[in-house]
Design a protein around this motif. Structure first.
Motif, PDB file in Angstrom:
ATOM      1  N   TYR A  37       4.240  12.258   3.521  1.00 54.00           N
ATOM      2  CA  TYR A  37       3.057  11.525   3.998  1.00 54.00           C
ATOM      3  C   TYR A  37       2.163  11.046   2.851  1.00 54.00           C
ATOM      4  O   TYR A  37       1.027  10.649   3.081  1.00 54.00           O
ATOM      5  CB  TYR A  37       2.250  12.392   4.973  1.00 54.00           C
ATOM      6  CG  TYR A  37       2.927  12.533   6.319  1.00 54.00           C
ATOM      7  CD1 TYR A  37       2.819  11.524   7.266  1.00 54.00           C
ATOM      8  CD2 TYR A  37       3.692  13.653   6.619  1.00 54.00           C
ATOM      9  CE1 TYR A  37       3.451  11.632   8.499  1.00 54.00           C
ATOM     10  CE2 TYR A  37       4.335  13.770   7.840  1.00 54.00           C
ATOM     11  CZ  TYR A  37       4.212  12.756   8.781  1.00 54.00           C
ATOM     12  OH  TYR A  37       4.845  12.860   9.987  1.00 54.00           O
ATOM     13  N   CYS A  38       2.667  11.152   1.609  1.00 53.35           N
ATOM     14  CA  CYS A  38       1.887  10.651   0.474  1.00 53.35           C
ATOM     15  C   CYS A  38       2.244   9.172   0.259  1.00 53.35           C
ATOM     16  O   CYS A  38       3.393   8.868  -0.108  1.00 53.35           O
ATOM     17  CB  CYS A  38       2.219  11.428  -0.792  1.00 53.35           C
ATOM     18  SG  CYS A  38       1.640  13.118  -0.757  1.00 53.35           S
ATOM     19  N   PRO A  39       1.299   8.275   0.478  1.00 50.84           N
ATOM     20  CA  PRO A  39       1.648   6.850   0.347  1.00 50.84           C
ATOM     21  C   PRO A  39       2.104   6.470  -1.058  1.00 50.84           C
ATOM     22  O   PRO A  39       2.904   5.548  -1.228  1.00 50.84           O
ATOM     23  CB  PRO A  39       0.355   6.135   0.735  1.00 50.84           C
ATOM     24  CG  PRO A  39      -0.719   7.151   0.671  1.00 50.84           C
ATOM     25  CD  PRO A  39      -0.089   8.476   0.897  1.00 50.84           C
ATOM     26  N   ALA A  58      -3.003   5.566   4.198  1.00 52.73           N
ATOM     27  CA  ALA A  58      -3.859   6.759   4.036  1.00 52.73           C
ATOM     28  C   ALA A  58      -3.622   7.688   5.219  1.00 52.73           C
ATOM     29  O   ALA A  58      -3.547   7.242   6.368  1.00 52.73           O
ATOM     30  CB  ALA A  58      -5.333   6.371   3.952  1.00 52.73           C
ATOM     31  N   VAL A  59      -3.517   8.969   4.924  1.00 50.97           N
ATOM     32  CA  VAL A  59      -3.285   9.967   5.981  1.00 50.97           C
ATOM     33  C   VAL A  59      -4.261  11.122   5.793  1.00 50.97           C
ATOM     34  O   VAL A  59      -4.439  11.626   4.676  1.00 50.97           O
ATOM     35  CB  VAL A  59      -1.835  10.520   5.920  1.00 50.97           C
ATOM     36  CG1 VAL A  59      -1.603  11.516   7.056  1.00 50.97           C
ATOM     37  CG2 VAL A  59      -0.817   9.390   5.970  1.00 50.97           C
ATOM     38  N   LEU A  60      -4.899  11.520   6.859  1.00 52.21           N
ATOM     39  CA  LEU A  60      -5.744  12.718   6.845  1.00 52.21           C
ATOM     40  C   LEU A  60      -5.278  13.653   7.949  1.00 52.21           C
ATOM     41  O   LEU A  60      -4.841  13.219   9.008  1.00 52.21           O
ATOM     42  CB  LEU A  60      -7.218  12.357   7.038  1.00 52.21           C
ATOM     43  CG  LEU A  60      -7.854  11.557   5.888  1.00 52.21           C
ATOM     44  CD1 LEU A  60      -9.302  11.198   6.229  1.00 52.21           C
ATOM     45  CD2 LEU A  60      -7.796  12.335   4.571  1.00 52.21           C
ATOM     46  N   GLU A  61      -5.393  14.945   7.667  1.00 54.04           N
ATOM     47  CA  GLU A  61      -4.899  15.942   8.613  1.00 54.04           C
ATOM     48  C   GLU A  61      -6.067  16.790   9.111  1.00 54.04           C
ATOM     49  O   GLU A  61      -6.940  17.174   8.330  1.00 54.04           O
ATOM     50  CB  GLU A  61      -3.857  16.840   7.932  1.00 54.04           C
ATOM     51  CG  GLU A  61      -3.281  17.909   8.865  1.00 54.04           C
ATOM     52  CD  GLU A  61      -2.161  18.711   8.194  1.00 54.04           C
ATOM     53  OE1 GLU A  61      -1.863  18.443   7.009  1.00 54.04           O
ATOM     54  OE2 GLU A  61      -1.604  19.602   8.859  1.00 54.04           O
ATOM     55  N   LYS A  87      -4.597   2.397   7.951  1.00 50.45           N
ATOM     56  CA  LYS A  87      -4.254   1.343   6.980  1.00 50.45           C
ATOM     57  C   LYS A  87      -4.912   1.613   5.626  1.00 50.45           C
ATOM     58  O   LYS A  87      -4.421   1.196   4.589  1.00 50.45           O
ATOM     59  CB  LYS A  87      -4.675  -0.026   7.514  1.00 50.45           C
ATOM     60  CG  LYS A  87      -6.182  -0.219   7.597  1.00 50.45           C
ATOM     61  CD  LYS A  87      -6.536  -1.649   7.940  1.00 50.45           C
ATOM     62  CE  LYS A  87      -8.052  -1.837   7.902  1.00 50.45           C
ATOM     63  NZ  LYS A  87      -8.463  -3.214   8.189  1.00 50.45           N
ATOM     64  N   ASP A  88      -6.068   2.313   5.661  1.00 48.37           N
ATOM     65  CA  ASP A  88      -6.716   2.660   4.390  1.00 48.37           C
ATOM     66  C   ASP A  88      -7.577   3.909   4.587  1.00 48.37           C
ATOM     67  O   ASP A  88      -7.747   4.385   5.710  1.00 48.37           O
ATOM     68  CB  ASP A  88      -7.557   1.487   3.856  1.00 48.37           C
ATOM     69  CG  ASP A  88      -8.592   0.990   4.863  1.00 48.37           C
ATOM     70  OD1 ASP A  88      -9.095   1.852   5.644  1.00 48.37           O
ATOM     71  OD2 ASP A  88      -8.882  -0.214   4.894  1.00 48.37           O
TER      72      ASP A  88
END
Lengths: 277, 318
Positions: free
Chosen positions: B242-244, B260-263, B190-191
């Motif tokens: 995947y870029c908000p 927010a997305v992290l890989e 969510k963030d």
């Protein structure tokens, strides 16, 4: 793979040339062919079967075992190339000459010219390892090119003469003229009191042949796992260790790592200042 | 994954939830690389860590670093060839030649230079006897300017290179093997705070797993990429799906509330090591953050056209 077991028969022979006993040749022969293999004893051709009893068994790896009274048997393990060559008893001259690989273990002493060049070749041992639990004679490691020799006892004169490369460990005392003509390679002496005494007695010659000994921390010794090598290293690590480069008279960059008794160690570098006027 | 049973896990369309976190029915697409393991030792852990840190710096992605390299695990003295404290690193490149070139350059600048260190191959044993090898001391020895000394010990060649603190010990060469690069999963939250917590929990679970590294900073990247760009000179560009901030501008794969997305990108020596790392990482992230902002886990792929290794999330987590 085969394990060949040779036992010396008693006989009047004074000198036997055993260079014909080679693993790579044995591997191509039947037992009968091995027993009739021509050897030289006292200058005469003799069938191997007259000198040794032979047994051949299937084994997980190639192994040659030779035992009995071998003091007058010369050239044992000459040209050995792979697998283990086990010598039970003291052997004659030229053991491991021209060896290229594998391992040779001698449970006893060896004569002169350990790992020397074979025949008229210029290069001695060029691979593998030799371990001698007892003493070695003169010219051990002559013209050695590669490989490792471990001597558990003392050695005679001319140790590592004209050595080109490789590593020799000696646990006991050494004879005269260590490292004459050494080009490269490493000589590790756990008991170098006599080596130092000889250098002191001929300080002018020693200055020509050896660089000034320096304290040295040989980190590469930690890489050895062979228990016979570790035994020598263990002796060396109990005492101050010095390093000199040799043979400077022929431009050699070989190294001699040595330890001496505490009394001798205190003398290194202090002789002039402590000498009586 | 190429050889896993495709019927494992939930059937297509079925939802897999772990601690309330949605696991997308997709797969991570990975490709073949060349890999090796090296071991750095030193008189103490501090010098070993300095050398390993320098060696693995700027080694995040082959896209521009040419080498993906990171610490695999610290080693106890009894685990190293010279009985000193050490660190194992894994390195991956797109070709054997590139792997050798990059390893030698880095070893020359980062290990040879570091006080008291030594450098060894980390993939030893009969199973690697027939593998091709990359040079280590084979190239670095020339720094010794003719004073270097070779020693063959138990069949392995080492070089002793004189340096100002004594000698730099370096193994002659190291085996190189086929490895796998590009295993990955995406943590969708969510963030950024929730995504960070989830990523750190995942990495804490992945770090002990042998045979795998996550070469990005802290094991995590925010700049997941797609192939190509509107700029012809770029081979990769931002993963806009995947870029908000690009929702509504490009086709997005993010739902409402996913901000927010992290890989986590993984390179491994085997499919099994990557599977184990993905399973542990995802499970840990879900356990830790399932009710604290982590919404979904997905994975990056290129439709199956780029790499032959496909790590299906539902199969791995089944």
């Amino acid at each position: 793979m085969t394990a060949w077991h040779f036992v010396r028969r008693s006989g009047p022979q004074r000198s036997i040339d055993a260079t014909a006993i080679r693993r790579r040749d044995l591997a191509k022969m039947t037992l009968g062919e091995i027993e009739s293999l021509p050897m030289v004893a006292d200058g005469n051709a003799v069938a191997l079967g007259e000198l040794f009893s032979v047994v051949a068994d299937l084994d997980a790896s190639d192994q040659v075992v030779i035992e009995g009274d071998l003091k007058n048997v010369h050239g044992i393990a000459a040209g050995h190339d792979q697998g283990e060559f086990l010598v039970r008893g003291s052997a004659g001259n030229g053991l491991g000459s021209g060896m290229t690989g594998g391992s040779v273990l001698v449970e006893g002493d060896v004569g002169n010219f350990l790992a020397e060049p074979i025949g008229a070749h210029k290069i001695g041992m060029s691979g593998g390892s030799i371990s001698v639990t007892g003493n070695a004679g003169d010219y051990a490691g002559h013209r050695m090119r590669r490989g490792t020799i471990v001597i558990g006892g003392s050695v005679g004169a001319m140790l590592a003469a004209s050595m080109v490369a490789g590593t020799i460990f000696v646990a006991g005392p050494v004879g005269e003229n260590v490292g004459v003509g050494m080009k490269r390679g490493s000589l590790l002496l756990a008991n170098a009191d006599e080596f130092v005494a000889q250098a002191d007695a001929d300080s002018l010659g020693a200055c020509r042949r050896f660089s000034t000994p320096q304290r040295f921390e040989p980190s590469f010794l930690a890489l050895y796992q062979d228990p016979r090598v570790l035994n020598v290293i263990g002796q060396m690590q109990r005492l101050p260790l010095f390093r000199t480069r040799a043979d400077r008279s022929v431009g050699g960059q070989a190294e001699i790592l040595f330890t001496v008794s505490a009394a001798t160690a205190c003398g290194i570098g202090y002789e002039e200042s402590t000498a009586t006027p | 994954m190429s050889d896993l049973n495709p019927s494992a896990g939930p059937s297509p369309g079925e939802t897999l939830l772990i601690n309330g976190v949605r696991i997308e029915p997709t797969f991570a697409e990975a490709f073949d690389m060349k890999a090796t393991r090296i071991i750095i030792t030193a008189n103490d852990e501090i010098w070993a860590e300095h050398a390993a840190s320098a060696m693995s710096g700027f080694g995040t992605s082959v896209i521009d670093c040419k080498l993906e390299i990171d610490v695999e695990t610290p080693l106890w003295p009894k685990q190293t060839p010279d009985g000193r404290p050490g660190i194992a690193l894994l390195a991956f490149a797109m070709s054997g030649d590139e792997l050798e070139k990059q390893i030698v350059r880095r070893a020359g600048q980062c290990v040879l230079t570091c006080p008291t260190t030594a450098l060894f191959a980390g993939l030893e044993g009969p199973q690697y006897a027939d593998e091709k090898r990359i040079g280590l001391g084979k190239s670095l020895r020339y720094f010794g300017d003719g004073h270097q000394i070779s020693k063959v010990i138990d069949g392995k060649r080492f070089w002793r290179i004189p340096v100002m603190d004594g000698e730099f010990i370096c193994q002659h060469d190291a085996p190189r093997v086929s490895g796998i690069g590009g295993g990955n999963f995406l943590l969708i939250a969510k963030d950024i705070d929730a995504a960070s917590r989830a990523a750190r929990a995942a990495m804490a679970a992945i770090e002990p797993i042998p045979g795998v590294i996550a070469p990005f900073p802290g094991g995590v990247t925010r700049s997941g990429s797609k192939i190509g760009s509107k700029y012809p000179s770029l081979v990769a560009s931002t993963n806009d799906a995947y870029c908000p901030t690009l929702r509504g501008v490009t086709e997005s794969k993010l739902r409402d509330g996913e901000n927010a997305v992290l890989e986590i990108v993984l390179d491994g020596l085997t499919e099994q090591s990557i599977c184990a790392a993905m399973r542990a990482g995802i499970q840990s992230a879900c356990d830790c953050c399932g009710e604290h902002g982590l919404i979904a886990v997905s994975a990056g792929n290129y439709g199956g056209k780029l790499g032959r290794h496909h790590f299906h999330l539902h199969e791995i987590l089944a």
